[in-house]
Write a protein that holds these residues in place. Structure first.
Motif, PDB file in Angstrom:
ATOM      1  N   LYS A  26       0.683  -1.100  -0.029  1.00 51.18           N
ATOM      2  CA  LYS A  26      -0.141  -0.016  -0.053  1.00 51.18           C
ATOM      3  C   LYS A  26       0.774   1.304  -0.024  1.00 51.18           C
ATOM      4  N   THR A  28      -0.649   4.778  -1.160  1.00 55.70           N
ATOM      5  CA  THR A  28      -1.417   6.064  -0.561  1.00 55.70           C
ATOM      6  C   THR A  28      -2.477   5.698  -0.447  1.00 55.70           C
ATOM      7  N   GLU A  29      -3.427   6.705  -0.080  1.00 58.22           N
ATOM      8  CA  GLU A  29      -4.937   6.602   0.105  1.00 58.22           C
ATOM      9  C   GLU A  29      -5.310   8.123  -0.027  1.00 58.22           C
ATOM     10  N   HIS A  56      -3.005   1.802  -4.539  1.00 57.80           N
ATOM     11  CA  HIS A  56      -3.656   3.099  -3.872  1.00 57.80           C
ATOM     12  C   HIS A  56      -5.214   2.869  -3.510  1.00 57.80           C
ATOM     13  N   GLN A  66      -5.972  12.323  -6.704  1.00 61.79           N
ATOM     14  CA  GLN A  66      -5.748  11.154  -6.181  1.00 61.79           C
ATOM     15  C   GLN A  66      -4.763  10.261  -6.980  1.00 61.79           C
ATOM     16  N   PHE A  70      -0.599   9.364  -6.049  1.00 63.25           N
ATOM     17  CA  PHE A  70      -0.214   7.913  -6.083  1.00 63.25           C
ATOM     18  C   PHE A  70       1.140   8.075  -7.137  1.00 63.25           C
ATOM     19  N   CYS A  84      -5.099   0.033  -8.293  1.00 65.33           N
ATOM     20  CA  CYS A  84      -6.266   0.931  -7.940  1.00 65.33           C
ATOM     21  C   CYS A  84      -7.137   0.001  -6.823  1.00 65.33           C
TER      22      CYS A  84
END
Length: 186
Positions: A26, A28-29, A56, A66, A70, A84
């Motif tokens: 993982k 990013t978010e 992400h 977003q 990412f 994704c």
């Protein structure tokens, strides 16, 4: 089939790599979160010679921002997998089907030397997806079934079959070299 895991800040940076061909970390978010263990988790995978991927966690709205957040992560190298993660957020919301598609396309345009994947569970794929767009491949989660039998008719590349004790996956490639060659041919 190849075996791999995916990890986030909930897992250690010193995970066991025995028997693995790939690790998806993982990254990013949303528009601001970055996994604080990402660098160490990626380093562990690269030191073990594994194929590396990043994902992400997608929120509804601000799709371009977003995707840019990412794609700007410095650890991503050409040939790494980019995914994704499309599922229900902690607030009970989800990105729309169109937002999911836009995100994957935007990441692909920002990182043309990387393969893109869509991660979602079987329910999302069967009930929410309307375009069957998964970038370069579908990473499908369906637990409680045999490895490599995720219960969808769609052509899938990775099947997450359990989260006990970590998220475990199998990939439809004959060897780690075949996966690496596919990933690098973007």
């Amino acid at each position: 089939m190849l075996h791999g895991i995916d990890v986030s800040s909930h897992q250690s940076a010193s995970y066991d790599t025995d028997g693995l061909a790939f690790v998806i970390v993982k990254a990013t978010e949303g528009r601001s979160y970055v996994n604080p263990k990402m660098e160490a988790q990626v380093e562990r995978a690269r030191e073990a010679g594994l194929v590396v991927g990043f994902y992400h966690f997608l929120w509804p709205g601000h799709i371009t921002e977003q995707a840019e957040h990412f794609a700007e992560q410095d650890l991503v190298e050409p040939g790494d997998l980019l995914a994704c993660d499309w599922e229900t957020t902690s607030r009970g919301t989800r990105a729309s089907n169109a937002e999911k598609d836009r995100f994957i396309r935007k990441v692909k345009s920002l990182k043309p030397r990387n393969r893109t994947l869509l991660y979602c569970n079987r329910t999302f794929w069967l009930r929410h997806d309307r375009t069957s767009y998964a970038g370069d491949g579908l990473w499908i989660a369906h637990y409680g079934v045999a490895k490599g039998k995720p219960g969808v008719k769609a052509k899938w590349l990775v099947h997450q079959y359990t989260d006990d004790p970590v998220d475990k996956n199998v990939a439809r490639f004959r060897s780690a070299d075949a996966l690496r060659e596919w990933a690098e041919s973007a």
